[in-house]
Write a protein that holds these residues in place. Structure first.
Motif, PDB file in Angstrom:
ATOM      1  N   ILE A   1      -6.814 -17.791 -37.466  1.00 34.90           N
ATOM      2  CA  ILE A   1      -6.541 -19.078 -38.096  1.00 34.90           C
ATOM      3  C   ILE A   1      -7.629 -19.278 -39.135  1.00 34.90           C
ATOM      4  CG2 ILE A   1      -6.319 -21.560 -37.762  1.00 34.90           C
ATOM      5  CD1 ILE A   1      -5.299 -21.082 -35.015  1.00 34.90           C
ATOM      6  N   GLU A   2      -7.244 -19.281 -40.400  1.00 38.87           N
ATOM      7  CA  GLU A   2      -8.209 -19.149 -41.485  1.00 38.87           C
ATOM      8  C   GLU A   2      -7.990 -20.186 -42.570  1.00 38.87           C
ATOM      9  OE1 GLU A   2      -9.682 -15.706 -44.646  1.00 38.87           O
ATOM     10  OE2 GLU A   2      -8.295 -15.220 -43.035  1.00 38.87           O
ATOM     11  N   PRO A   3      -8.584 -21.370 -42.467  1.00 43.96           N
ATOM     12  CA  PRO A   3      -8.469 -22.331 -43.560  1.00 43.96           C
ATOM     13  C   PRO A   3      -9.294 -21.898 -44.766  1.00 43.96           C
ATOM     14  CG  PRO A   3      -9.959 -23.161 -41.881  1.00 43.96           C
ATOM     15  CD  PRO A   3      -9.361 -21.897 -41.339  1.00 43.96           C
ATOM     16  N   ARG A   4      -8.849 -22.329 -45.955  1.00 43.27           N
ATOM     17  CA  ARG A   4      -9.527 -22.058 -47.216  1.00 43.27           C
ATOM     18  C   ARG A   4      -9.595 -20.563 -47.525  1.00 43.27           C
ATOM     19  NH1 ARG A   4     -14.447 -26.234 -48.191  1.00 43.27           N
ATOM     20  NH2 ARG A   4     -13.997 -25.498 -50.298  1.00 43.27           N
ATOM     21  N   ALA A   5      -8.538 -19.840 -47.152  1.00 47.69           N
ATOM     22  CA  ALA A   5      -8.499 -18.410 -47.454  1.00 47.69           C
ATOM     23  C   ALA A   5      -8.415 -18.169 -48.956  1.00 47.69           C
ATOM     24  CB  ALA A   5      -7.316 -17.760 -46.743  1.00 47.69           C
ATOM     25  N   PHE A   6      -7.769 -19.110 -49.670  1.00 52.48           N
ATOM     26  CA  PHE A   6      -7.653 -18.991 -51.127  1.00 52.48           C
ATOM     27  C   PHE A   6      -8.321 -20.205 -51.761  1.00 52.48           C
ATOM     28  CE2 PHE A   6      -4.095 -16.640 -49.327  1.00 52.48           C
ATOM     29  CZ  PHE A   6      -4.265 -15.415 -49.929  1.00 52.48           C
ATOM     30  N   SER A   7      -9.552 -20.019 -52.194  1.00 50.28           N
ATOM     31  CA  SER A   7     -10.328 -21.072 -52.840  1.00 50.28           C
ATOM     32  C   SER A   7     -11.201 -20.411 -53.894  1.00 50.28           C
ATOM     33  CB  SER A   7     -11.176 -21.828 -51.812  1.00 50.28           C
ATOM     34  OG  SER A   7     -12.027 -20.943 -51.117  1.00 50.28           O
ATOM     35  N   ASN A   8     -11.839 -21.218 -54.713  1.00 44.32           N
ATOM     36  CA  ASN A   8     -12.605 -20.684 -55.830  1.00 44.32           C
ATOM     37  C   ASN A   8     -14.098 -20.753 -55.554  1.00 44.32           C
ATOM     38  OD1 ASN A   8     -13.026 -19.468 -58.260  1.00 44.32           O
ATOM     39  ND2 ASN A   8     -12.129 -21.093 -59.516  1.00 44.32           N
ATOM     40  N   ALA A   9     -14.839 -19.869 -56.200  1.00 41.84           N
ATOM     41  CA  ALA A   9     -16.299 -19.846 -56.125  1.00 41.84           C
ATOM     42  C   ALA A   9     -16.803 -19.136 -57.376  1.00 41.84           C
ATOM     43  CB  ALA A   9     -16.767 -19.127 -54.862  1.00 41.84           C
ATOM     44  N   PRO A  10     -18.056 -19.377 -57.766  1.00 43.37           N
ATOM     45  CA  PRO A  10     -18.583 -18.729 -58.972  1.00 43.37           C
ATOM     46  C   PRO A  10     -18.626 -17.207 -58.843  1.00 43.37           C
ATOM     47  CG  PRO A  10     -19.975 -20.567 -58.274  1.00 43.37           C
ATOM     48  CD  PRO A  10     -19.015 -20.319 -57.169  1.00 43.37           C
ATOM     49  N   VAL A  11     -18.301 -16.533 -59.922  1.00 43.47           N
ATOM     50  CA  VAL A  11     -18.339 -15.073 -59.946  1.00 43.47           C
ATOM     51  C   VAL A  11     -19.772 -14.594 -59.703  1.00 43.47           C
ATOM     52  CG1 VAL A  11     -18.058 -13.047 -61.424  1.00 43.47           C
ATOM     53  CG2 VAL A  11     -16.340 -14.865 -61.443  1.00 43.47           C
ATOM     54  N   GLY A  12     -19.893 -13.561 -58.889  1.00 41.27           N
ATOM     55  CA  GLY A  12     -21.202 -12.992 -58.599  1.00 41.27           C
ATOM     56  C   GLY A  12     -21.882 -13.543 -57.372  1.00 41.27           C
ATOM     57  N   VAL A  13     -21.301 -14.579 -56.742  1.00 50.34           N
ATOM     58  CA  VAL A  13     -21.885 -15.126 -55.524  1.00 50.34           C
ATOM     59  C   VAL A  13     -21.584 -14.188 -54.358  1.00 50.34           C
ATOM     60  CG1 VAL A  13     -21.807 -17.025 -53.864  1.00 50.34           C
ATOM     61  CG2 VAL A  13     -21.801 -17.503 -56.310  1.00 50.34           C
ATOM     62  N   ASN A  14     -22.604 -13.957 -53.530  1.00 49.74           N
ATOM     63  CA  ASN A  14     -22.470 -13.130 -52.335  1.00 49.74           C
ATOM     64  C   ASN A  14     -22.540 -14.014 -51.096  1.00 49.74           C
ATOM     65  OD1 ASN A  14     -22.920 -10.226 -53.552  1.00 49.74           O
ATOM     66  ND2 ASN A  14     -24.501 -11.538 -54.441  1.00 49.74           N
ATOM     67  N   PHE A  15     -21.820 -13.614 -50.057  1.00 46.96           N
ATOM     68  CA  PHE A  15     -21.817 -14.334 -48.796  1.00 46.96           C
ATOM     69  C   PHE A  15     -22.189 -13.366 -47.675  1.00 46.96           C
ATOM     70  CE2 PHE A  15     -18.811 -16.373 -51.575  1.00 46.96           C
ATOM     71  CZ  PHE A  15     -18.992 -17.736 -51.374  1.00 46.96           C
ATOM     72  N   LEU A  16     -23.140 -13.744 -46.842  1.00 42.07           N
ATOM     73  CA  LEU A  16     -23.473 -13.006 -45.639  1.00 42.07           C
ATOM     74  C   LEU A  16     -23.270 -13.938 -44.455  1.00 42.07           C
ATOM     75  CD1 LEU A  16     -24.568 -10.335 -44.450  1.00 42.07           C
ATOM     76  CD2 LEU A  16     -26.856 -11.366 -44.570  1.00 42.07           C
ATOM     77  N   ILE A  17     -22.454 -13.509 -43.491  1.00 39.48           N
ATOM     78  CA  ILE A  17     -22.061 -14.374 -42.392  1.00 39.48           C
ATOM     79  C   ILE A  17     -22.372 -13.709 -41.068  1.00 39.48           C
ATOM     80  CG2 ILE A  17     -20.144 -15.598 -41.268  1.00 39.48           C
ATOM     81  CD1 ILE A  17     -19.680 -14.452 -44.811  1.00 39.48           C
ATOM     82  N   GLY A  18     -23.009 -14.457 -40.204  1.00 40.69           N
ATOM     83  CA  GLY A  18     -23.193 -14.044 -38.818  1.00 40.69           C
ATOM     84  C   GLY A  18     -22.459 -15.028 -37.934  1.00 40.69           C
ATOM     85  N   GLY A  19     -21.617 -14.532 -37.037  1.00 37.91           N
ATOM     86  CA  GLY A  19     -20.805 -15.425 -36.225  1.00 37.91           C
ATOM     87  C   GLY A  19     -20.762 -15.015 -34.770  1.00 37.91           C
ATOM     88  N   TYR A  20     -20.343 -15.968 -33.939  1.00 37.50           N
ATOM     89  CA  TYR A  20     -20.154 -15.718 -32.515  1.00 37.50           C
ATOM     90  C   TYR A  20     -18.890 -16.430 -32.076  1.00 37.50           C
ATOM     91  CZ  TYR A  20     -20.563 -16.153 -27.460  1.00 37.50           C
ATOM     92  OH  TYR A  20     -20.299 -16.128 -26.114  1.00 37.50           O
ATOM     93  N   ALA A  21     -18.057 -15.744 -31.293  1.00 40.79           N
ATOM     94  CA  ALA A  21     -16.831 -16.345 -30.771  1.00 40.79           C
ATOM     95  C   ALA A  21     -16.689 -15.994 -29.298  1.00 40.79           C
ATOM     96  CB  ALA A  21     -15.613 -15.850 -31.550  1.00 40.79           C
ATOM     97  N   TYR A  22     -16.197 -16.962 -28.533  1.00 41.77           N
ATOM     98  CA  TYR A  22     -15.983 -16.771 -27.101  1.00 41.77           C
ATOM     99  C   TYR A  22     -14.527 -17.078 -26.782  1.00 41.77           C
ATOM    100  CZ  TYR A  22     -16.040 -17.790 -22.085  1.00 41.77           C
ATOM    101  OH  TYR A  22     -15.761 -17.827 -20.742  1.00 41.77           O
ATOM    102  N   THR A  23     -13.866 -16.205 -26.051  1.00 42.79           N
ATOM    103  CA  THR A  23     -12.500 -16.453 -25.621  1.00 42.79           C
ATOM    104  C   THR A  23     -12.405 -16.356 -24.112  1.00 42.79           C
ATOM    105  OG1 THR A  23     -11.652 -14.171 -25.630  1.00 42.79           O
ATOM    106  CG2 THR A  23     -11.686 -15.343 -27.738  1.00 42.79           C
ATOM    107  N   ARG A  24     -11.441 -17.120 -23.570  1.00 44.03           N
ATOM    108  CA  ARG A  24     -11.207 -17.083 -22.123  1.00 44.03           C
ATOM    109  C   ARG A  24      -9.741 -17.343 -21.859  1.00 44.03           C
ATOM    110  NH1 ARG A  24     -14.041 -21.607 -18.536  1.00 44.03           N
ATOM    111  NH2 ARG A  24     -12.536 -22.849 -19.712  1.00 44.03           N
ATOM    112  N   GLY A  25      -9.163 -16.551 -20.957  1.00 45.40           N
ATOM    113  CA  GLY A  25      -7.772 -16.788 -20.576  1.00 45.40           C
ATOM    114  C   GLY A  25      -6.946 -15.535 -20.706  1.00 45.40           C
TER     115      GLY A  25
END
Length: 302
Positions: free
Chosen positions: A24-48
């Protein structure tokens, strides 16, 4: 001087859970300045219910997963249109019980998940902009497309029916539309995931899977100071499997609902909190997910 709102509200790169069709991915198509880099660290927990692959032939699954995700993205200029390439690599810890052919099984495993590479392009409404130009940009209507490839890099044991990796490639084209209505943005995306065969499935058999088609809808509200929240829904169907020529009764028709909250810490740092739950599941998708992602962005004049 306060930072302009468009800079504080730069979209966080979505951090997938475990299976593309279920993202489930909101804002999959949005704008940002050319040349900007993103580094993401994430954690997710699932149960069931089963969350790694809803089509494997087990029942009464009660699994817990903890996933650390590392992702990198860069905004590109493709013939005057804004685009983004991103790479996502998950590491997952899984434990739990289930039944296979009526017999109880138990599984505890950790390791790499399947890596994903994606290119997305905003075809209309989000031109490639420098940082200076982006300060004056306001979204109206965006039309975009993306193509993702998932590689079989995950931990896989052919003697086990539950694994972190899938031992196959997958390919996902997607189209999306995003419309801003004042502080509210409405988004709709549709795509399909196609799979290669797993030729070493559970004892050396060959397993194929029909494509999974999915639709996502998001209602995103933009608050002051770059904060945004969304209500999210996705429906996906298909994915019936065949093992050594024998068709299984595992057609998927599943609904999930979720919510997302994102807020900036500075012009370089943002946090995203997200959660989702299976609402209606024909096959193995009745699990709950909660996650957090920290994003650092740089380059492009920031």
């Amino acid at each position: 001087m306060a930072r302009p709102r468009p800079l504080l509200a730069l979209s966080l790169l979505a951090v997938p859970a475990l299976a593309q069709a279920q993202d489930i991915e909101p804002r999959a198509f949005s704008n940002a300045p050319v040349g900007v880099n993103f580094l993401i660290g994430g954690y997710a927990y699932t149960r069931g219910g089963l969350s790694t692959d809803p089509a494997v032939p087990i029942t009464n699954s009660q699994l817990e997963t903890s996933s650390a995700v590392l992702a990198y993205a860069r905004v590109l200029d493709l013939w005057g249109k804004s685009a983004k390439v991103d790479v996502v690599l998950p590491v997952t810890w899984l434990s739990g019980t289930a039944q296979l052919a009526g017999q109880p099984i138990e599984r505890t495993v950790d390791g790499l998940g399947d890596a994903r590479v994606r290119l997305s392009v905003n075809l209309y409404g989000a031109p490639a902009l420098t940082l200076k130009e982006f300060r004056e940009y306001r979204q109206d209507l965006i039309l975009g497309a993306s193509f993702a490839i998932t590689a079989p890099t995950g931990q896989y044991d052919p003697s086990r029916v539950v694994n972190l990796g899938t031992n196959r490639w997958s390919f996902r084209p997607e189209l999306g539309v995003s419309k801003a209505l004042g502080p509210l943005t409405l988004e709709l995306t549709a795509g399909a995931t196609f799979f290669t065969e797993n030729t070493n499935y559970f004892g050396g058999r060959t397993r194929s899977q029909d494509p999974i088609t999915s639709v996502q809808a998001h209602a995103i509200y933009n608050f002051p100071h770059g904060i945004w929240a969304s209500f999210d829904a996705t429906y996906f169907t298909g994915g019936r499997t065949t093992v050594d020529g024998e068709l299984n009764s595992d057609l998927q028709r599943n609904w999930r609902l979720g919510a997302t909250l994102a807020f900036p810490l500075s012009v370089h740092h943002s946090i995203k909190l997200y959660a989702s739950s299976g609402v209606s599941a024909r096959t193995g998708n009745n699990y709950d997910l909660i996650g957090i992602a920290l994003q650092y962005r740089w380059g492009g004049g920031l």
